[in-house]
Each structure stands twice: as C-alpha cells, then as structure tokens.
Scaffold this active site. Sequence first.
Site, PDB file in Angstrom:
ATOM      1  N   ARG A  32       0.882  -1.171   0.000  1.00 17.00           N
ATOM      2  CA  ARG A  32       0.000   0.000   0.000  1.00 17.00           C
ATOM      3  C   ARG A  32       0.914   1.213   0.000  1.00 17.00           C
ATOM      4  O   ARG A  32       1.881   1.272   0.756  1.00 17.00           O
ATOM      5  CB  ARG A  32      -0.876   0.041   1.255  1.00 17.00           C
ATOM      6  CG  ARG A  32      -1.834  -1.103   1.372  1.00 17.00           C
ATOM      7  CD  ARG A  32      -3.056  -0.834   0.567  1.00 17.00           C
ATOM      8  NE  ARG A  32      -4.010  -1.932   0.754  1.00 17.00           N
ATOM      9  CZ  ARG A  32      -5.094  -2.038   0.067  1.00 17.00           C
ATOM     10  NH1 ARG A  32      -5.400  -1.154  -0.836  1.00 17.00           N
ATOM     11  NH2 ARG A  32      -5.905  -3.044   0.261  1.00 17.00           N
ATOM     12  N   GLY A  33       0.624   2.179  -0.823  1.00 15.72           N
ATOM     13  CA  GLY A  33       1.448   3.382  -0.858  1.00 15.72           C
ATOM     14  C   GLY A  33       2.723   3.178  -1.648  1.00 15.72           C
ATOM     15  O   GLY A  33       3.827   3.243  -1.129  1.00 15.72           O
ATOM     16  N   GLY A  57      -7.280  -5.125  -6.682  1.00 16.85           N
ATOM     17  CA  GLY A  57      -8.616  -4.578  -6.872  1.00 16.85           C
ATOM     18  C   GLY A  57      -8.614  -3.266  -7.627  1.00 16.85           C
ATOM     19  O   GLY A  57      -7.650  -2.939  -8.340  1.00 16.85           O
ATOM     20  N   ASP A  58      -9.671  -2.490  -7.449  1.00 14.15           N
ATOM     21  CA  ASP A  58      -9.848  -1.283  -8.244  1.00 14.15           C
ATOM     22  C   ASP A  58      -8.722  -0.273  -8.025  1.00 14.15           C
ATOM     23  O   ASP A  58      -8.223   0.326  -8.977  1.00 14.15           O
ATOM     24  CB  ASP A  58     -11.219  -0.650  -8.003  1.00 14.15           C
ATOM     25  CG  ASP A  58     -11.414  -0.126  -6.585  1.00 14.15           C
ATOM     26  OD1 ASP A  58     -10.757  -0.635  -5.662  1.00 14.15           O
ATOM     27  OD2 ASP A  58     -12.235   0.789  -6.405  1.00 14.15           O
ATOM     28  N   ILE A  87     -10.914  -9.403  -2.481  1.00 17.66           N
ATOM     29  CA  ILE A  87     -12.033  -9.914  -1.693  1.00 17.66           C
ATOM     30  C   ILE A  87     -13.232  -8.985  -1.791  1.00 17.66           C
ATOM     31  O   ILE A  87     -14.347  -9.369  -1.455  1.00 17.66           O
ATOM     32  CB  ILE A  87     -11.645 -10.128  -0.213  1.00 17.66           C
ATOM     33  CG1 ILE A  87     -11.279  -8.823   0.468  1.00 17.66           C
ATOM     34  CG2 ILE A  87     -10.540 -11.159  -0.099  1.00 17.66           C
ATOM     35  CD1 ILE A  87     -11.079  -8.940   1.966  1.00 17.66           C
ATOM     36  N   ASP A  88     -13.020  -7.764  -2.270  1.00 20.47           N
ATOM     37  CA  ASP A  88     -14.095  -6.770  -2.344  1.00 20.47           C
ATOM     38  C   ASP A  88     -14.987  -6.943  -3.571  1.00 20.47           C
ATOM     39  O   ASP A  88     -16.077  -6.375  -3.626  1.00 20.47           O
ATOM     40  CB  ASP A  88     -13.519  -5.353  -2.360  1.00 20.47           C
ATOM     41  CG  ASP A  88     -12.764  -5.030  -1.087  1.00 20.47           C
ATOM     42  OD1 ASP A  88     -13.107  -5.595  -0.035  1.00 20.47           O
ATOM     43  OD2 ASP A  88     -11.831  -4.217  -1.149  1.00 20.47           O
ATOM     44  N   MET A 131     -12.882  -8.032   7.063  1.00 23.53           N
ATOM     45  CA  MET A 131     -12.257  -6.997   6.247  1.00 23.53           C
ATOM     46  C   MET A 131     -12.914  -6.976   4.877  1.00 23.53           C
ATOM     47  O   MET A 131     -13.669  -7.866   4.524  1.00 23.53           O
ATOM     48  CB  MET A 131     -10.756  -7.226   6.140  1.00 23.53           C
ATOM     49  CG  MET A 131     -10.334  -8.564   5.583  1.00 23.53           C
ATOM     50  SD  MET A 131      -8.556  -8.808   5.596  1.00 23.53           S
ATOM     51  CE  MET A 131      -8.054  -7.760   4.280  1.00 23.53           C
ATOM     52  N   GLY A 132     -12.639  -5.950   4.129  1.00 22.07           N
ATOM     53  CA  GLY A 132     -13.261  -5.802   2.814  1.00 22.07           C
ATOM     54  C   GLY A 132     -14.409  -4.816   2.898  1.00 22.07           C
ATOM     55  O   GLY A 132     -14.693  -4.257   3.945  1.00 22.07           O
TER      56      GLY A 132
END
Length: 133
Positions: A32-33, A57-58, A87-88, A131-132
């Site tokens: 992330r980042g 993901g997106d 997972i989203d 989560m998600g």
Amino acid sequence: KGVMEPETWLELTPELVKDIHMEGGTMLISDRGNPAHLDMAKMLQSKNVRQYFVLGGDGTHKGAMQTFDCTMEIDHECAVVGVPKTIDNDVPMIDQTFGFDTACTEATKAVNSAYVEAKGNANCIGLVKLMGR
C-alpha cells in the site's frame, strides 16, 4: 516498493510455485502506498521489463494505469496487465474476482461459529469483524 528493489525479485519457476495455493498470505510483495509511478516506470525501463503484471482490486488497477501512462511518457514499451484479485469484488466488468468466493466462504464459517458460541451461552453475543467492503 517491490518493483523498486530488483535484488528481491523472484523468478516464478514451476518448482517455486507448485504449492503456492496451499500457503496463506503472499509470497509476492503486498504493498500500500507505492513509490511514484514515474519512478516505477523508470525501474521497469532500466531492467528492460516488457510485461508487468499487477494483481489486485480497483485501486491497484488505477495505479497500474498510472504506471502504464508513465512508461508511455518515458517512451518505454511495456505491457501492463491487470489481474483482478480482490475480496471486495470491486473491479468493473468482472462478474466475480478470484479471492471473493474464498472471502465469502471463510466469512460464513466465522459468522456461523460465532452464532453457535453465542447461542450456547446465556446473555452472550457473537462478534465477528470482517475486512473488505
């Protein structure tokens, strides 16, 4: 950050990945980042990477597009391929991403277990944090 550390890159041989589906987490970089997309594009160019695969993901796919745009800016020909895995289940034009079914299956197990525990005791509640989105 993994793209910026080529000394940590792995060649994904059949021997290395044969049991990957049995492992939890990831053997690849989960990040992330990220560094600046232009810096990543320059690293891909310096290592003559012509195919860059990104799983996620997106948000990951939006970032992959920005990296691709930067490869074009520096005149480096590189195919950036986005593989939907989240997972989203939030990648447009894909009915269901891999990762989503597993997340739903495991969440159902956790909720059912919490229900059984809460029902078996007086004045109890079952609390499950997922989560998600």
